[in-house]
Scaffold this motif. Structure first.
Motif, PDB file in Angstrom:
ATOM      1  N   THR A 103      24.970  17.997  26.706  1.00  7.47           N
ATOM      2  CA  THR A 103      23.552  18.293  26.910  1.00  7.47           C
ATOM      3  C   THR A 103      23.021  17.607  28.163  1.00  7.47           C
ATOM      4  O   THR A 103      22.264  18.216  28.932  1.00  7.47           O
ATOM      5  CB  THR A 103      22.735  17.870  25.674  1.00  7.47           C
ATOM      6  OG1 THR A 103      23.299  18.491  24.515  1.00  7.47           O
ATOM      7  CG2 THR A 103      21.278  18.260  25.808  1.00  7.47           C
ATOM      8  N   LEU A 104      23.430  16.349  28.378  1.00  9.05           N
ATOM      9  CA  LEU A 104      22.984  15.641  29.588  1.00  9.05           C
ATOM     10  C   LEU A 104      23.463  16.359  30.845  1.00  9.05           C
ATOM     11  O   LEU A 104      22.704  16.472  31.827  1.00  9.05           O
ATOM     12  CB  LEU A 104      23.514  14.194  29.598  1.00  9.05           C
ATOM     13  CG  LEU A 104      22.790  13.186  28.729  1.00  9.05           C
ATOM     14  CD1 LEU A 104      23.447  11.813  28.861  1.00  9.05           C
ATOM     15  CD2 LEU A 104      21.336  13.087  29.085  1.00  9.05           C
ATOM     16  N   ASN A 105      24.692  16.824  30.828  1.00  7.30           N
ATOM     17  CA  ASN A 105      25.217  17.550  31.987  1.00  7.30           C
ATOM     18  C   ASN A 105      24.430  18.838  32.237  1.00  7.30           C
ATOM     19  O   ASN A 105      24.156  19.193  33.385  1.00  7.30           O
ATOM     20  CB  ASN A 105      26.701  17.858  31.810  1.00  7.30           C
ATOM     21  CG  ASN A 105      27.560  16.609  31.933  1.00  7.30           C
ATOM     22  OD1 ASN A 105      27.164  15.627  32.544  1.00  7.30           O
ATOM     23  ND2 ASN A 105      28.744  16.648  31.350  1.00  7.30           N
ATOM     24  N   GLU A 106      24.065  19.526  31.173  1.00 11.64           N
ATOM     25  CA  GLU A 106      23.246  20.736  31.323  1.00 11.64           C
ATOM     26  C   GLU A 106      21.890  20.395  31.923  1.00 11.64           C
ATOM     27  O   GLU A 106      21.381  21.095  32.811  1.00 11.64           O
ATOM     28  CB  GLU A 106      23.068  21.436  29.976  1.00 11.64           C
ATOM     29  CG  GLU A 106      24.331  22.057  29.437  1.00 11.64           C
ATOM     30  CD  GLU A 106      24.186  22.561  28.019  1.00 11.64           C
ATOM     31  OE1 GLU A 106      23.081  22.449  27.415  1.00 11.64           O
ATOM     32  OE2 GLU A 106      25.193  23.080  27.477  1.00 11.64           O
ATOM     33  N   TRP A 107      21.281  19.308  31.443  1.00 17.58           N
ATOM     34  CA  TRP A 107      19.991  18.882  31.983  1.00 17.58           C
ATOM     35  C   TRP A 107      20.115  18.510  33.458  1.00 17.58           C
ATOM     36  O   TRP A 107      19.243  18.811  34.254  1.00 17.58           O
ATOM     37  CB  TRP A 107      19.445  17.686  31.209  1.00 17.58           C
ATOM     38  CG  TRP A 107      18.983  17.989  29.807  1.00 17.58           C
ATOM     39  CD1 TRP A 107      18.845  19.211  29.226  1.00 17.58           C
ATOM     40  CD2 TRP A 107      18.614  17.039  28.826  1.00 17.58           C
ATOM     41  NE1 TRP A 107      18.411  19.077  27.935  1.00 17.58           N
ATOM     42  CE2 TRP A 107      18.254  17.750  27.658  1.00 17.58           C
ATOM     43  CE3 TRP A 107      18.549  15.655  28.786  1.00 17.58           C
ATOM     44  CZ2 TRP A 107      17.828  17.123  26.493  1.00 17.58           C
ATOM     45  CZ3 TRP A 107      18.123  15.030  27.628  1.00 17.58           C
ATOM     46  CH2 TRP A 107      17.773  15.757  26.492  1.00 17.58           C
ATOM     47  N   ARG A 108      21.196  17.823  33.795  1.00 21.10           N
ATOM     48  CA  ARG A 108      21.392  17.410  35.193  1.00 21.10           C
ATOM     49  C   ARG A 108      21.502  18.626  36.113  1.00 21.10           C
ATOM     50  O   ARG A 108      20.999  18.613  37.226  1.00 21.10           O
ATOM     51  CB  ARG A 108      22.630  16.529  35.316  1.00 21.10           C
ATOM     52  CG  ARG A 108      22.445  15.143  34.730  1.00 21.10           C
ATOM     53  CD  ARG A 108      23.704  14.292  34.868  1.00 21.10           C
ATOM     54  NE  ARG A 108      23.543  13.024  34.213  1.00 21.10           N
ATOM     55  CZ  ARG A 108      24.366  12.527  33.297  1.00 21.10           C
ATOM     56  NH1 ARG A 108      25.460  13.193  32.952  1.00 21.10           N
ATOM     57  NH2 ARG A 108      24.127  11.368  32.732  1.00 21.10           N
ATOM     58  N   GLU A 109      22.186  19.663  35.638  1.00 23.39           N
ATOM     59  CA  GLU A 109      22.302  20.882  36.449  1.00 23.39           C
ATOM     60  C   GLU A 109      20.943  21.558  36.615  1.00 23.39           C
ATOM     61  O   GLU A 109      20.629  22.080  37.679  1.00 23.39           O
ATOM     62  CB  GLU A 109      23.282  21.861  35.802  1.00 23.39           C
ATOM     63  CG  GLU A 109      24.736  21.453  35.934  1.00 23.39           C
ATOM     64  CD  GLU A 109      25.680  22.439  35.263  1.00 23.39           C
ATOM     65  OE1 GLU A 109      25.277  23.598  35.027  1.00 23.39           O
ATOM     66  OE2 GLU A 109      26.821  22.035  34.971  1.00 23.39           O
TER      67      GLU A 109
END
Length: 122
Positions: A103-109
């Protein structure tokens, strides 16, 4: 014919193993080890102790006996601190010990690395 061949192969193997076993039974070193094992088992039984109990005792005397399982905290690195991130757009909360969270990676993108980092709560 395949079954008869299989039978003779297994019979040969069994005869070979029987000869090896008979030779091992004559070995004085093996006899001493078996005698020691029996005495240890009798001693454990007389004191109502399990092999696990004996390993714990031996591990306290010599930590190398237990294979490093006695004192696991000394050799391992400490746990990473728990980090909590709250997305101000959705209100979703993510708790993680590492940075490679789906989820954090999705938010970062979607929002950028710096923005997501600013959402970290203490």
């Amino acid at each position: 014919m395949a079954k008869i061949n299989d039978y003779y192969q297994k019979k040969q193997l069994m005869e070979k193993l029987s000869a090896e076993l008979a030779q091992l039974e004559q070995d004085q070193a093996l006899k001493r080890e078996l005698e020691f094992e029996n005495k240890v088992r009798e001693l454990m039984k007389s004191y109502d102790k399990s092999p696990k109990d004996v390993l714990q005792i031996l591990g306290a005397i010599d930590p190398s006996v237990a294979g490093g399982k006695v004192d696991t905290a000394a050799g391992s690195r400490p746990k990473r601190p728990m980090k909590t991130y709250k997305n101000p757009h959705t209100g979703e909360v993510v708790k993680t010990r590492g940075g490679n969270h789906k989820t954090l990676n999705e938010w970062r993108e979607k929002y950028g690395k710096e923005a997501v980092q600013s959402w970290q709560q203490d």
